[in-house]
Structure formats: C-alpha cells, structure tokens
Motif scaffolding. Structure first.
Motif, PDB file in Angstrom:
ATOM      1  N   GLU A  44     -10.917  -8.708  -9.126  1.00  0.00           N
ATOM      2  CA  GLU A  44     -10.386  -7.970  -7.979  1.00  0.00           C
ATOM      3  C   GLU A  44      -9.493  -6.795  -8.388  1.00  0.00           C
ATOM      4  N   ALA A  45      -9.284  -6.618  -9.678  1.00  0.00           N
ATOM      5  CA  ALA A  45      -8.478  -5.487 -10.134  1.00  0.00           C
ATOM      6  C   ALA A  45      -9.249  -4.177  -9.948  1.00  0.00           C
ATOM      7  N   VAL A  46      -8.517  -3.107  -9.688  1.00  0.00           N
ATOM      8  CA  VAL A  46      -9.107  -1.776  -9.617  1.00  0.00           C
ATOM      9  C   VAL A  46      -8.995  -1.155 -11.008  1.00  0.00           C
ATOM     10  N   VAL A  47     -10.127  -0.798 -11.599  1.00  0.00           N
ATOM     11  CA  VAL A  47     -10.159  -0.224 -12.942  1.00  0.00           C
ATOM     12  C   VAL A  47     -10.595   1.231 -12.838  1.00  0.00           C
ATOM     13  N   ARG A  48      -9.745   2.126 -13.325  1.00  0.00           N
ATOM     14  CA  ARG A  48     -10.055   3.556 -13.316  1.00  0.00           C
ATOM     15  C   ARG A  48     -10.174   4.053 -14.754  1.00  0.00           C
ATOM     16  N   GLU A  49     -11.203   4.844 -15.001  1.00  0.00           N
ATOM     17  CA  GLU A  49     -11.397   5.434 -16.320  1.00  0.00           C
ATOM     18  C   GLU A  49     -10.611   6.743 -16.419  1.00  0.00           C
ATOM     19  N   LEU A  50      -9.851   6.889 -17.497  1.00  0.00           N
ATOM     20  CA  LEU A  50      -9.105   8.121 -17.742  1.00  0.00           C
ATOM     21  C   LEU A  50      -9.882   8.932 -18.765  1.00  0.00           C
ATOM     22  N   GLY A  51     -10.628   9.910 -18.270  1.00  0.00           N
ATOM     23  CA  GLY A  51     -11.420  10.735 -19.161  1.00  0.00           C
ATOM     24  C   GLY A  51     -10.651  11.950 -19.627  1.00  0.00           C
ATOM     25  N   GLU A  52     -11.281  12.731 -20.475  1.00  0.00           N
ATOM     26  CA  GLU A  52     -10.656  13.956 -20.975  1.00  0.00           C
ATOM     27  C   GLU A  52     -10.400  14.908 -19.804  1.00  0.00           C
ATOM     28  N   GLY A  53      -9.174  15.388 -19.697  1.00  0.00           N
ATOM     29  CA  GLY A  53      -8.816  16.283 -18.598  1.00  0.00           C
ATOM     30  C   GLY A  53      -8.238  15.582 -17.390  1.00  0.00           C
ATOM     31  N   ASP A  54      -8.384  14.249 -17.299  1.00  0.00           N
ATOM     32  CA  ASP A  54      -7.800  13.511 -16.176  1.00  0.00           C
ATOM     33  C   ASP A  54      -6.298  13.343 -16.389  1.00  0.00           C
ATOM     34  N   ASP A  55      -5.581  13.199 -15.282  1.00  0.00           N
ATOM     35  CA  ASP A  55      -4.131  13.106 -15.346  1.00  0.00           C
ATOM     36  C   ASP A  55      -3.683  11.716 -14.905  1.00  0.00           C
ATOM     37  N   LEU A  56      -3.043  10.982 -15.814  1.00  0.00           N
ATOM     38  CA  LEU A  56      -2.607   9.627 -15.510  1.00  0.00           C
ATOM     39  C   LEU A  56      -1.624   9.609 -14.346  1.00  0.00           C
ATOM     40  N   ASP A  57      -0.665  10.522 -14.352  1.00  0.00           N
ATOM     41  CA  ASP A  57       0.322  10.571 -13.283  1.00  0.00           C
ATOM     42  C   ASP A  57      -0.349  10.743 -11.919  1.00  0.00           C
ATOM     43  N   ALA A  58      -1.347  11.629 -11.859  1.00  0.00           N
ATOM     44  CA  ALA A  58      -2.013  11.896 -10.591  1.00  0.00           C
ATOM     45  C   ALA A  58      -2.777  10.668 -10.092  1.00  0.00           C
ATOM     46  N   ILE A  59      -3.415   9.948 -11.010  1.00  0.00           N
ATOM     47  CA  ILE A  59      -4.158   8.744 -10.630  1.00  0.00           C
ATOM     48  C   ILE A  59      -3.213   7.696 -10.041  1.00  0.00           C
ATOM     49  N   VAL A  60      -2.083   7.480 -10.714  1.00  0.00           N
ATOM     50  CA  VAL A  60      -1.134   6.473 -10.239  1.00  0.00           C
ATOM     51  C   VAL A  60      -0.464   6.925  -8.943  1.00  0.00           C
ATOM     52  N   GLU A  61      -0.101   8.198  -8.875  1.00  0.00           N
ATOM     53  CA  GLU A  61       0.545   8.714  -7.663  1.00  0.00           C
ATOM     54  C   GLU A  61      -0.357   8.544  -6.445  1.00  0.00           C
ATOM     55  N   GLU A  62      -1.636   8.836  -6.619  1.00  0.00           N
ATOM     56  CA  GLU A  62      -2.587   8.667  -5.514  1.00  0.00           C
ATOM     57  C   GLU A  62      -2.656   7.203  -5.066  1.00  0.00           C
ATOM     58  N   ALA A  63      -2.692   6.300  -6.049  1.00  0.00           N
ATOM     59  CA  ALA A  63      -2.764   4.875  -5.716  1.00  0.00           C
ATOM     60  C   ALA A  63      -1.501   4.392  -5.015  1.00  0.00           C
ATOM     61  N   MET A  64      -0.343   4.907  -5.417  1.00  0.00           N
ATOM     62  CA  MET A  64       0.917   4.457  -4.843  1.00  0.00           C
ATOM     63  C   MET A  64       1.143   4.994  -3.433  1.00  0.00           C
ATOM     64  N   GLU A  65       0.354   5.966  -3.015  1.00  0.00           N
ATOM     65  CA  GLU A  65       0.498   6.531  -1.677  1.00  0.00           C
ATOM     66  C   GLU A  65      -0.310   5.774  -0.627  1.00  0.00           C
ATOM     67  N   ARG A  66      -0.875   4.646  -1.001  1.00  0.00           N
ATOM     68  CA  ARG A  66      -1.751   3.906  -0.091  1.00  0.00           C
ATOM     69  C   ARG A  66      -1.027   2.853   0.739  1.00  0.00           C
ATOM     70  N   GLY A  67       0.292   2.981   0.827  1.00  0.00           N
ATOM     71  CA  GLY A  67       1.060   2.078   1.677  1.00  0.00           C
ATOM     72  C   GLY A  67       0.927   0.639   1.268  1.00  0.00           C
ATOM     73  N   ALA A  68       0.529  -0.219   2.205  1.00  0.00           N
ATOM     74  CA  ALA A  68       0.412  -1.654   1.929  1.00  0.00           C
ATOM     75  C   ALA A  68      -0.656  -1.952   0.892  1.00  0.00           C
ATOM     76  N   ALA A  69      -1.592  -1.017   0.694  1.00  0.00           N
ATOM     77  CA  ALA A  69      -2.663  -1.227  -0.283  1.00  0.00           C
ATOM     78  C   ALA A  69      -2.297  -0.717  -1.673  1.00  0.00           C
ATOM     79  N   ALA A  70      -1.067  -0.211  -1.838  1.00  0.00           N
ATOM     80  CA  ALA A  70      -0.637   0.278  -3.157  1.00  0.00           C
ATOM     81  C   ALA A  70      -0.596  -0.871  -4.153  1.00  0.00           C
ATOM     82  N   PRO A  71      -0.890  -0.598  -5.422  1.00  0.00           N
ATOM     83  CA  PRO A  71      -0.896  -1.679  -6.418  1.00  0.00           C
ATOM     84  C   PRO A  71       0.479  -2.307  -6.616  1.00  0.00           C
TER      85      PRO A  71
END
Length: 326
Positions: A44-71
C-alpha cells in the motif's frame, strides 16, 4: 537514549508511506532491485521514481499538500546524499524517516543498523524509532543544509570534484581511481581561517557525534543521538601520500594504512568536540571552491567562503531495528 515508538504505529502494509526511489544511487555496485520487496511487504506504499532532472523537494511538497491523504511517513531508497535530503524534508514536515539503503556506501544506514532493505522494512513494521542528531551547515546567508554524517573541505571534496569530471566517461569507480592518481601527483594544501588564526591544511572533517580519535575522515558516524560535532583538522605537515591515505574511512583499510605508517601522526591532526564550528576557506590557485556534505558536492563562487556548522539535537525521527532484549 533508548529506541522509542512512533505515536501512531505504522500500518504494516505501508499505507500512508511515501517512498522516493533514487534511480541514480548505487549504480557502482551490484544490488537486487527492491521493487518486488516493496510490492510484497509494503503493497500500500506509494513508490515514486526519482529520475535525472526530478526534484525531491517538489515530489514531497506535492504529496504533503494532499490534506488528509498526505503521507504519514517519508521513505527514501538511495545513498547518503538522498537520505540526508529526505531527512531535511522529514524534519520540515515533522514526519518519521524510513531509510532504505540503496547507495554505494550507505554510511548512515550502516550506523543505524539498517544493513539492507529487508532489515529497514522490519524496523518500520516493528515501529521502533530513535531521535537522531544532525548538523546544519550554511554558507554566508544561504539556506541551511541538513547533514547526517559529516561536512568536509579540502582533499576529500577535491577528490570528489575530480572524480565527477571523469565519471561520465569512466564511471564512478574508475573515475575515482583516476582522481586518486591526480591527487597523489598534484594535491596541495589550502588555507583556512578559524577565530582569526590562519592554517595550511590538507582537510577538515566535521562529523556528527564523537568518533574514533585515530581517524581523520569520519564519514560514518559512531553514534546516532549525541548532539555534538567532532572536528578533525589535518594540518599540512606531511606528504601528499599521507594526505590521501588519511581519507580512508573503512576501519580495516585505516588499520592497515596505520600499520604501514601511512596515516598522519596524531600531532598533525587537531581535534575539537564542539556544538558549533565556523571556518573560512580560501582555496587559492588551482583549488576548486567546493565542500562536501554526506557525499554531495557543493560549489561556491568567489575566492573564499565561510562555513558555519551547528549541531542539531533530535533533528529527525528514524526507524531503526529493535535492540536485543527489548
């Protein structure tokens, strides 16, 4: 400090966990793909691939903005650099950190007893945690960077800088060999200034927590909780060979080099145990203006830069294996 447990026990199936997997980590070693293990044990974990050019901060920030669904838990599969970057985010969002070792050396994971991904998942499902200290490093008025192991200037960052120049063509390991050869032939001391005192040094390491006093390159910490900085200043009184030998961080390698009398004598290495440390670095001609934090190379513009390191107690909560008998 004894291991504790998270306030809300994690779901064993990984519900509420975000795992960011750094595809660029650990490419210099042969390691089995953890995807099947994630699917089997943390379905049930959400697994995201961090490829070349991807931004870790942006991935986490987007996930944390999901309110009750935030990790509820932030996990990272990668090496020390990826782990430190996710630790900074875990601290920012007040989330426990799940460290899944996937890099070349995995210094922090090793210190935490997380020898492989399966062991890390065991620790997560047991819910045992520890409050880990860290170091925050800033350059001038820049943004503070959280590091879990060590910050360094001098021979080691220059070796990494040289290796990265050769890496696209030769790969990490062979690039490292070529970089070491260049260092043995061309390395020169650099100038540092601390509290008004000027010194010629081969390297400076600022590690988290007290470490083996016989070592110079304290890249793998000995303790997780102790909120102090163990500083090693290797003064430039010896040869280039000793300067490069002092960068050995493996215990066995360091012991062999010590037996061969290739390591610098204690009189060449100044040690400080402090809560904060400030140093102005003047690289000089031929030196790159760089420093390293947990294996991550940072380049600074100008002829000099000032590093300020501050110990941070209880910086981040990390899942660790239960201690025997508990």
């Amino acid at each position: 400090m004894e291991p504790g447990t998270v306030s809300v026990p994690p779901a064993a199936d990984g519900r509420g966990v975000l795992i960011v997997r750094n595809a660029q980590s650990g490419t210099a070693v042969i390691r089995s793909d953890p995807a099947a293990l994630f699917t089997e044990r943390l379905p049930e974990a959400v697994v995201r691939e961090l490829g070349e050019g991807d931004d870790l901060d942006a991935i986490v920030e987007e996930a944390m903005e999901r309110g009750a669904a935030a990790p509820a838990v932030l996990g990272v599969y990668g090496g020390d650099g990826s782990v430190s970057r996710m630790a900074q985010l875990a601290r920012r969002y007040r989330r426990p950190l799940l460290v899944l070792p996937g890099g070349t050396f995995n210094h922090f994971a090793g210190s935490a007893g997380l020898t492989d991904v399966a062991t890390a998942i065991d620790a997560f499902q047991a819910g045992t945690t520890i409050e880990v200290s860290a170091v925050e490093v800033t350059v001038a008025d820049g943004t503070a960077i959280l590091a879990l192991n060590a910050v360094s200037v001098g021979a080691y960052p220059e070796l990494i800088d040289e290796r990265e120049r050769h890496r696209p063509r030769l790969g990490k390991w062979l690039g490292g060999v070529v970089a070491a050869w260049h260092a043995l032939r061309d390395a020169e001391p650099l100038i540092v200034v601390r509290e008004g005192r000027r010194a010629r040094v081969w390297s400076v390491f600022v590690g988290v927590g007290r470490n083996d006093p016989r070592r110079v390159a304290t890249m793998q910490r000995a303790h997780l909780e102790e909120p102090v900085l163990d500083v090693r200043i290797h003064h430039a009184r010896g040869t280039r060979l000793r300067a490069i030998a002092s960068l050995a961080f493996g215990r066995r390698t360091a012991a062999v080099l010590r037996a061969l009398r290739l390591m610098p004598p204690r009189s060449d290495v100044e040690r400080l145990v402090v809560s904060d440390f400030e140093l102005t670095v003047r690289p000089g001609p031929g030196h790159p203006s760089v420093f390293v934090h947990d294996g991550e190379l940072e380049e600074e513009p100008g002829d000099e830069f000032t590093l300020r390191c501050v110990a941070v107690p209880r910086a981040v909560t990390v899942f660790v294996p239960p201690r025997p008998g508990r």
